[in-house]
Design a protein around this motif. Sequence first.
Motif, short mmCIF file in Angstrom:
data_model
loop_
_atom_site.label_atom_id
_atom_site.label_comp_id
_atom_site.label_asym_id
_atom_site.label_seq_id
_atom_site.Cartn_x
_atom_site.Cartn_y
_atom_site.Cartn_z
N LYS A 1 0.84 -1.20 0.00
CA LYS A 1 0.00 0.00 0.00
C LYS A 1 0.88 1.25 0.00
N PRO A 2 0.54 2.23 -0.83
CA PRO A 2 1.36 3.44 -0.94
C PRO A 2 1.61 4.14 0.39
N ALA A 3 0.64 4.15 1.28
CA ALA A 3 0.79 4.87 2.55
C ALA A 3 1.77 4.19 3.49
N TYR A 4 2.05 2.89 3.26
CA TYR A 4 2.85 2.13 4.21
C TYR A 4 4.15 1.56 3.65
N LYS A 5 4.23 1.34 2.34
CA LYS A 5 5.35 0.57 1.80
C LYS A 5 6.70 1.24 2.02
N GLY A 6 6.73 2.56 2.10
CA GLY A 6 7.98 3.24 2.42
C GLY A 6 8.29 3.16 3.90
N LEU A 7 7.26 3.19 4.73
CA LEU A 7 7.45 3.19 6.18
C LEU A 7 7.96 1.86 6.69
N ILE A 8 7.54 0.76 6.07
CA ILE A 8 7.99 -0.54 6.56
C ILE A 8 9.49 -0.70 6.38
N LYS A 9 10.06 0.04 5.45
CA LYS A 9 11.50 -0.03 5.22
C LYS A 9 12.30 0.89 6.15
N ARG A 10 11.69 2.00 6.57
CA ARG A 10 12.51 2.99 7.28
C ARG A 10 11.88 3.58 8.54
N ARG A 11 10.57 3.35 8.78
CA ARG A 11 9.95 3.94 9.95
C ARG A 11 9.05 2.94 10.66
N ARG A 12 9.70 1.96 11.28
CA ARG A 12 8.99 0.93 12.03
C ARG A 12 8.99 1.29 13.52
N ALA A 13 7.95 0.88 14.20
CA ALA A 13 7.81 1.19 15.62
C ALA A 13 7.32 -0.04 16.38
N VAL A 14 7.55 -0.03 17.67
CA VAL A 14 6.98 -1.03 18.58
C VAL A 14 6.16 -0.26 19.61
N ILE A 15 4.90 -0.63 19.76
CA ILE A 15 4.01 0.04 20.69
C ILE A 15 3.81 -0.87 21.91
N PRO A 16 4.34 -0.48 23.08
CA PRO A 16 4.22 -1.32 24.28
C PRO A 16 2.78 -1.41 24.77
N ALA A 17 2.43 -2.58 25.30
CA ALA A 17 1.09 -2.82 25.86
C ALA A 17 1.17 -3.97 26.85
N ASP A 18 0.12 -4.13 27.64
CA ASP A 18 0.04 -5.32 28.50
C ASP A 18 -1.28 -6.05 28.34
N GLY A 19 -2.09 -5.60 27.39
CA GLY A 19 -3.35 -6.26 27.09
C GLY A 19 -4.07 -5.51 25.99
N PHE A 20 -5.01 -6.19 25.33
CA PHE A 20 -5.84 -5.51 24.35
C PHE A 20 -7.25 -6.06 24.42
N TYR A 21 -8.20 -5.27 23.97
CA TYR A 21 -9.62 -5.63 24.01
C TYR A 21 -10.15 -5.97 22.63
N GLU A 22 -11.05 -6.95 22.59
CA GLU A 22 -11.85 -7.21 21.40
C GLU A 22 -13.26 -7.55 21.86
N TRP A 23 -14.24 -7.35 20.97
CA TRP A 23 -15.64 -7.53 21.32
C TRP A 23 -16.25 -8.72 20.57
N MET A 24 -16.94 -9.59 21.32
CA MET A 24 -17.63 -10.74 20.73
C MET A 24 -19.13 -10.42 20.61
N ALA A 25 -19.69 -10.67 19.44
CA ALA A 25 -21.13 -10.48 19.25
C ALA A 25 -21.89 -11.61 19.93
N THR A 26 -22.83 -11.27 20.81
CA THR A 26 -23.64 -12.26 21.51
C THR A 26 -25.11 -11.84 21.45
N GLU A 27 -25.99 -12.71 21.93
CA GLU A 27 -27.42 -12.39 21.95
C GLU A 27 -27.71 -11.20 22.87
N ASP A 28 -26.83 -10.98 23.82
CA ASP A 28 -27.02 -9.87 24.77
C ASP A 28 -26.20 -8.64 24.39
N GLY A 29 -25.77 -8.60 23.14
CA GLY A 29 -24.96 -7.48 22.70
C GLY A 29 -23.49 -7.85 22.64
N LYS A 30 -22.66 -6.89 22.40
CA LYS A 30 -21.23 -7.15 22.27
C LYS A 30 -20.57 -7.27 23.64
#
Length: 226
Positions: free
Chosen positions: A84-113
């Motif tokens: 992709k034009p927006a990223y193909k140059g960055l993957i070669k010269r501007r890479r980053a690591v974003i620290p975290a200790d957890g992430f959230y995702e939502w599961m669709a259920t009968e009672d909502g997400k």
Amino acid sequence: MCGRYTIQTTIEELMTMFDLDRVGDIHLTPNYNVAPTHSVPAIINEGGERLLAQFHWGLIPFWAKNKKIGFKMINARAETVASKPAYKGLIKRRRAVIPADGFYEWMATEDGKQPYRFVMKSGDSFGFAGLWDEWDGPDGPLRSCTIITTKPNKLVEDVHDRMPVILPSKALNVWLDPEEDDAEKLQELLVPYDADKMRRYPVSKNVGSVKNTGASLIEEVPLNSK
């Protein structure tokens, strides 16, 4: 996608964990509901040194006319990041690591997400693979980042069809190596993390609002809990 995550790690812990050389002008406090447009800590290689600095979450390319484009660029897909034009140059010269200790995702259920928090079984923090750029805005230069996502592992797949790329230590070292510019080789690092080293648990639906930021957001709750 990856639209919310948590980080409670201190700067001192990050310095040891990621073998940092320098820390920029950064104020780091526990954040239990990190959301797009927030200022987030990220690690880049600058001048041959690993630097921890503050970034705007939501990539604003250097050529952008205004910063609103960042709302659409909080994530980059691993499968197309090298083409992709927006990223193909960055993957070669501007890479980053974003620290975290957890992430959230939502599961669709009968009672909502129902939100789930995904963490390491060890309790350790980790690093997302990311890209960054610098935009010359009306208030001066602004550094921003995006988190790369990939297909889900076995732990995530019934909750969401994407997950953030988590880099194990060996891959992380390659990702931050300024001498490495082989886009295909780098893209091979962008794979689902080992599900056996992770666990998930349900959390309060209050995490759905960015206005909610307290530590109670990461507490496990009974399923169907509000």
